[in-house]
Design a protein around this motif. Structure first.
Motif, PDB file in Angstrom:
ATOM      1  N   ASP A 253       0.801  -1.218   0.000  1.00 16.41           N
ATOM      2  CA  ASP A 253       0.000   0.000   0.000  1.00 16.41           C
ATOM      3  C   ASP A 253       0.833   1.267   0.000  1.00 16.41           C
ATOM      4  OD1 ASP A 253      -2.727  -1.060   0.137  1.00 16.41           O
ATOM      5  OD2 ASP A 253      -2.124  -1.838   2.092  1.00 16.41           O
ATOM      6  N   CYS A 254       0.260   2.262  -0.646  1.00 15.90           N
ATOM      7  CA  CYS A 254       0.702   3.649  -0.516  1.00 15.90           C
ATOM      8  C   CYS A 254      -0.257   4.320   0.461  1.00 15.90           C
ATOM      9  CB  CYS A 254       0.660   4.324  -1.892  1.00 15.90           C
ATOM     10  SG  CYS A 254       0.802   6.112  -1.865  1.00 15.90           S
ATOM     11  N   ILE A 255       0.257   4.752   1.606  1.00 16.52           N
ATOM     12  CA  ILE A 255      -0.590   5.198   2.708  1.00 16.52           C
ATOM     13  C   ILE A 255      -0.533   6.721   2.841  1.00 16.52           C
ATOM     14  CG2 ILE A 255      -1.054   5.000   5.183  1.00 16.52           C
ATOM     15  CD1 ILE A 255       0.398   2.328   5.151  1.00 16.52           C
ATOM     16  N   ARG A 256      -1.697   7.304   3.041  1.00 14.93           N
ATOM     17  CA  ARG A 256      -1.779   8.729   3.332  1.00 14.93           C
ATOM     18  C   ARG A 256      -2.906   8.962   4.337  1.00 14.93           C
ATOM     19  NH1 ARG A 256      -3.084  10.396  -1.277  1.00 14.93           N
ATOM     20  NH2 ARG A 256      -5.093  11.423  -0.951  1.00 14.93           N
ATOM     21  N   ILE A 257      -2.754   9.956   5.176  1.00 15.97           N
ATOM     22  CA  ILE A 257      -3.778  10.321   6.153  1.00 15.97           C
ATOM     23  C   ILE A 257      -4.309  11.708   5.809  1.00 15.97           C
ATOM     24  CG2 ILE A 257      -4.240  10.872   8.573  1.00 15.97           C
ATOM     25  CD1 ILE A 257      -3.930   7.929   8.115  1.00 15.97           C
ATOM     26  N   GLU A 258      -5.635  11.831   5.795  1.00 19.51           N
ATOM     27  CA  GLU A 258      -6.275  13.124   5.590  1.00 19.51           C
ATOM     28  C   GLU A 258      -7.190  13.427   6.771  1.00 19.51           C
ATOM     29  OE1 GLU A 258      -8.328  13.364   1.898  1.00 19.51           O
ATOM     30  OE2 GLU A 258      -6.528  13.024   0.669  1.00 19.51           O
ATOM     31  N   PRO A 259      -7.408  14.700   7.073  1.00 21.35           N
ATOM     32  CA  PRO A 259      -8.328  15.037   8.165  1.00 21.35           C
ATOM     33  C   PRO A 259      -9.767  14.737   7.780  1.00 21.35           C
ATOM     34  CG  PRO A 259      -7.583  17.022   7.059  1.00 21.35           C
ATOM     35  CD  PRO A 259      -6.774  15.898   6.487  1.00 21.35           C
ATOM     36  N   ASP A 260     -10.560  14.369   8.760  1.00 19.10           N
ATOM     37  CA  ASP A 260     -11.988  14.138   8.557  1.00 19.10           C
ATOM     38  C   ASP A 260     -12.703  15.484   8.623  1.00 19.10           C
ATOM     39  OD1 ASP A 260     -14.754  13.548   8.904  1.00 19.10           O
ATOM     40  OD2 ASP A 260     -14.234  11.559   9.614  1.00 19.10           O
ATOM     41  N   ALA A 261     -13.394  15.833   7.542  1.00 16.40           N
ATOM     42  CA  ALA A 261     -14.040  17.145   7.467  1.00 16.40           C
ATOM     43  C   ALA A 261     -15.145  17.305   8.501  1.00 16.40           C
ATOM     44  CB  ALA A 261     -14.609  17.367   6.066  1.00 16.40           C
ATOM     45  N   GLU A 262     -15.730  16.205   8.965  1.00 13.80           N
ATOM     46  CA  GLU A 262     -16.856  16.292   9.896  1.00 13.80           C
ATOM     47  C   GLU A 262     -16.450  16.061  11.342  1.00 13.80           C
ATOM     48  OE1 GLU A 262     -19.889  13.659   8.575  1.00 13.80           O
ATOM     49  OE2 GLU A 262     -20.138  14.626   6.625  1.00 13.80           O
ATOM     50  N   ASN A 263     -15.243  15.615  11.573  1.00 16.40           N
ATOM     51  CA  ASN A 263     -14.798  15.337  12.942  1.00 16.40           C
ATOM     52  C   ASN A 263     -13.318  15.672  13.044  1.00 16.40           C
ATOM     53  OD1 ASN A 263     -14.086  14.368  15.452  1.00 16.40           O
ATOM     54  ND2 ASN A 263     -14.801  12.274  15.098  1.00 16.40           N
ATOM     55  N   PRO A 264     -12.974  16.785  13.686  1.00 22.99           N
ATOM     56  CA  PRO A 264     -11.560  17.181  13.766  1.00 22.99           C
ATOM     57  C   PRO A 264     -10.692  16.204  14.541  1.00 22.99           C
ATOM     58  CG  PRO A 264     -12.931  18.579  15.152  1.00 22.99           C
ATOM     59  CD  PRO A 264     -13.869  17.750  14.346  1.00 22.99           C
ATOM     60  N   GLN A 265     -11.318  15.313  15.314  1.00 23.88           N
ATOM     61  CA  GLN A 265     -10.551  14.336  16.085  1.00 23.88           C
ATOM     62  C   GLN A 265     -10.261  13.065  15.281  1.00 23.88           C
ATOM     63  OE1 GLN A 265      -9.452  15.221  19.132  1.00 23.88           O
ATOM     64  NE2 GLN A 265     -10.500  17.171  18.751  1.00 23.88           N
ATOM     65  N   ALA A 266     -10.885  12.953  14.110  1.00 22.15           N
ATOM     66  CA  ALA A 266     -10.772  11.717  13.331  1.00 22.15           C
ATOM     67  C   ALA A 266      -9.815  11.891  12.161  1.00 22.15           C
ATOM     68  CB  ALA A 266     -12.145  11.280  12.832  1.00 22.15           C
ATOM     69  N   ASP A 267      -9.264  10.779  11.715  1.00 25.69           N
ATOM     70  CA  ASP A 267      -8.394  10.729  10.544  1.00 25.69           C
ATOM     71  C   ASP A 267      -9.012   9.808   9.502  1.00 25.69           C
ATOM     72  OD1 ASP A 267      -6.165  12.336  11.503  1.00 25.69           O
ATOM     73  OD2 ASP A 267      -5.758  10.683  12.884  1.00 25.69           O
ATOM     74  N   GLY A 341       1.139  -6.474   6.583  1.00 25.67           N
ATOM     75  CA  GLY A 341       1.679  -6.298   7.929  1.00 25.67           C
ATOM     76  C   GLY A 341       2.200  -4.896   8.161  1.00 25.67           C
ATOM     77  N   GLY A 342       2.698  -4.243   7.102  1.00 23.60           N
ATOM     78  CA  GLY A 342       3.153  -2.867   7.237  1.00 23.60           C
ATOM     79  C   GLY A 342       2.031  -1.926   7.611  1.00 23.60           C
ATOM     80  N   LEU A 343       0.831  -2.165   7.081  1.00 18.34           N
ATOM     81  CA  LEU A 343      -0.323  -1.338   7.431  1.00 18.34           C
ATOM     82  C   LEU A 343      -0.721  -1.537   8.889  1.00 18.34           C
ATOM     83  CD1 LEU A 343      -2.638   0.560   6.673  1.00 18.34           C
ATOM     84  CD2 LEU A 343      -3.903  -1.442   5.839  1.00 18.34           C
TER      85      LEU A 343
END
Length: 508
Positions: A253-267, A341-343
């Protein structure tokens, strides 16, 4: 004293061969010739495998992706072998092989910039776009490097009576290089370092090999050497300057994290440019995607409230639903079958995943790890290993359904999250497979504005040999009963291990 490479030997006519075809140039030492073709051929296979990882974030890890890459490399190998031999008959082979090695190394260094520049356009371009990117990036470099073996063979043929031995030996060393490149990439390079770093290393090795051979032969000028070094440094810098779509890379996988527009505490977890799942480590009950809410509703309605459940999750992602089950039904036990396993490690480091006796992560292909699950041990099996660009075909066939049924308790349910767009050919085929395997099957999906059929995106299939949960008013969706689903399916053929063209059926 041995004759210096680059000086001609005295002509020695070969018996029964006209003098005009007698080869008079000096050959390379056998070990140098073998090492040269070994490195060149190995580099082609290394680049072929690494290109799968380079293209996957844009076009997915599909049959079309691997087919495009293999086809491009084979086209380059064929062109390089033919043209390399033709040119070697007309150009001094000693100088030609140096040029091929250095030129091939420079083209390797150009691979990442080409794919990163063309990849975003291929995302929406379908299979033909994937073929175009693969051919643009790989055919030239594979052709140049594949010209090395016939050129070295031409250089070594000082006695035509030994031509079979020479060509066979060089072919063997070239094949050995390809084998080492193949296994070394899959088992060492990909797990050890980022793809772009591996490609930089291979490009640098080829350029360095060309320089060492030139110094050995004594046939490279200072100006040419300077230009080559500057070109290599410039291409390496261009590769490093290319922005990667990945914050982290694993073997899959190519992994990226973005902010959740509806919940600032979520990714929001993004895998290979496709939204996978979201998670709020501080609130495991939070479910932000509609399909997650549908699965949770199916689980809630399948058993009395707060009753602990035994679950198997096929596909981990951010482990959103297993975390939710732990919070919603304390005492539940979940086994998550995740191929990457990397994920799993990334989830632990970045997304606050905590595994233990009640939430286990089993790494490996689910088709194999599912065999470790005890028969009649799960209240629910959740299939969530699909994305918009990657479909594990081996988890869609009749044979897989038999394995799911084995693990489920008598009235257990199989909940499968799918991704397909109109005309929904893959959805129909998978629904037909479930209808042939389970007594009861239903579906949840967002209906289109006119036809009433699912408009595409996520669709949830539910299957069981017992009663199915009623699914009253799922969020932003319609529940389709078995009769409605059978009408949607029509006479579509089921998927089997020997017939599962899922990449061709799915509309992305």
């Amino acid at each position: 004293m041995a004759t210096r490479i680059g000086k001609k030997r005295a002509q020695q006519p070969i018996a029964q061969v006209p003098s005009e075809v007698t080869v008079v140039r000096s050959s390379l030492p056998a070990s140098v010739a073998a090492g040269t073709v070994f490195i060149a051929s190995g580099a082609v296979l290394v680049l072929e495998i690494l290109s799968v990882r380079l293209l996957a974030p844009y076009v997915g890890l599909t049959l079309e992706t691997t087919t495009s890459i293999i086809g491009a490399v084979l086209a380059g190998i064929a062109a390089g072998a033919a043209l390399g031999g033709w040119v070697a008959d007309r150009v001094e082979p000693q100088r030609l092989v140096i040029g091929l090695l250095i030129g091939g190394g420079l083209l390797v260094l150009l691979t990442v910039p080409i794919i990163r520049a063309l990849g975003p356009a291929a995302t929406e371009g379908g299979s033909l776009a994937a073929v175009g990117v693969a051919f643009a990036a790989l055919v030239p470099v594979a052709a140049v490097l594949s010209g090395v073996t016939p050129t070295v063979a031409r250089l070594q043929l000082s006695d035509l009576r030994a031509s079979g031995t020479v060509v066979g030996r060089l072919s063997g060393w070239a094949t050995a290089g390809a084998l080492i490149g193949t296994f070394g990439t899959g088992f060492v390079l990909v797990p050890l370092m980022p793809v772009s770093s591996s490609i930089l290393a291979i490009g640098a090795l080829l350029v360095l090999t060309g320089f060492m051979l030139a110094v050995y032969i004594g046939s490279i000028g200072r100006s040419i050497a300077t230009v080559t070094v500057l070109a290599a440094l410039g291409l390496a810098g261009l590769t490093l300057a290319q922005s990667s779509p990945c914050e982290a890379e694993t073997s899959y996988d190519c992994i990226r994290i973005e902010p959740d527009a509806e919940n600032p505490q979520a990714d929001v977890l993004v895998l290979n440019r496709a939204y996978n799942s979201d998670v709020d480590p501080s609130n495991p009950r939070y479910l932000g995607f509609p399909y997650e809410l549908w699965i949770a509703q199916a689980i809630e309605e399948a058993a009395p409230p707060a009753k602990p459940m035994d679950a198997v999750f096929v596909g981990g992602g951010a482990f959103t639903l297993p975390r939710w089950l732990q919070a919603a039904r304390p005492g539940s036990r979940s086994d998550v079958l995740e191929v990457d396993g990397g994920l799993v490690g990334y989830d632990r480091r970045i997304l606050g995943l905590q595994t233990g006796p009640t939430l286990r992560a089993t790494v490996g292909d689910a088709r194999l790890t599912m065999r470790r699950e005890a028969s009649a041990s799960a209240d629910v099996v959740v299939g969530d290993a699909f994305s918009g660009i990657t479909v594990p075909w081996q988890l869609m066939t009749t044979e897989w359904m038999h394995e799911v049924r084995r693990v489920l308790k008598p009235n257990g349910i199989y909940v499968l999250n799918m991704v397909d767009l109109p005309p929904l050919r893959l959805l129909r085929a998978e629904a037909a497979t479930l209808l042939a395997s389970f007594a009861n099957v239903s579906m949840v999906g967002e209906p289109g504005p006119k036809s009433g059929l699912p408009e595409g995106g996520n669709e949830l299939l539910l299957a069981s040999d017992g009663p199915l949960p009623p699914m009253h008013k799922p969020v932003r969706a319609k529940a389709y009963n078995q009769s409605e689903l059978e009408q949607i399916v029509g006479g579509v053929e089921t998927l089997r291990d020997d017939y599962a063209p899922v990449d061709q059926l799915q509309t992305r």
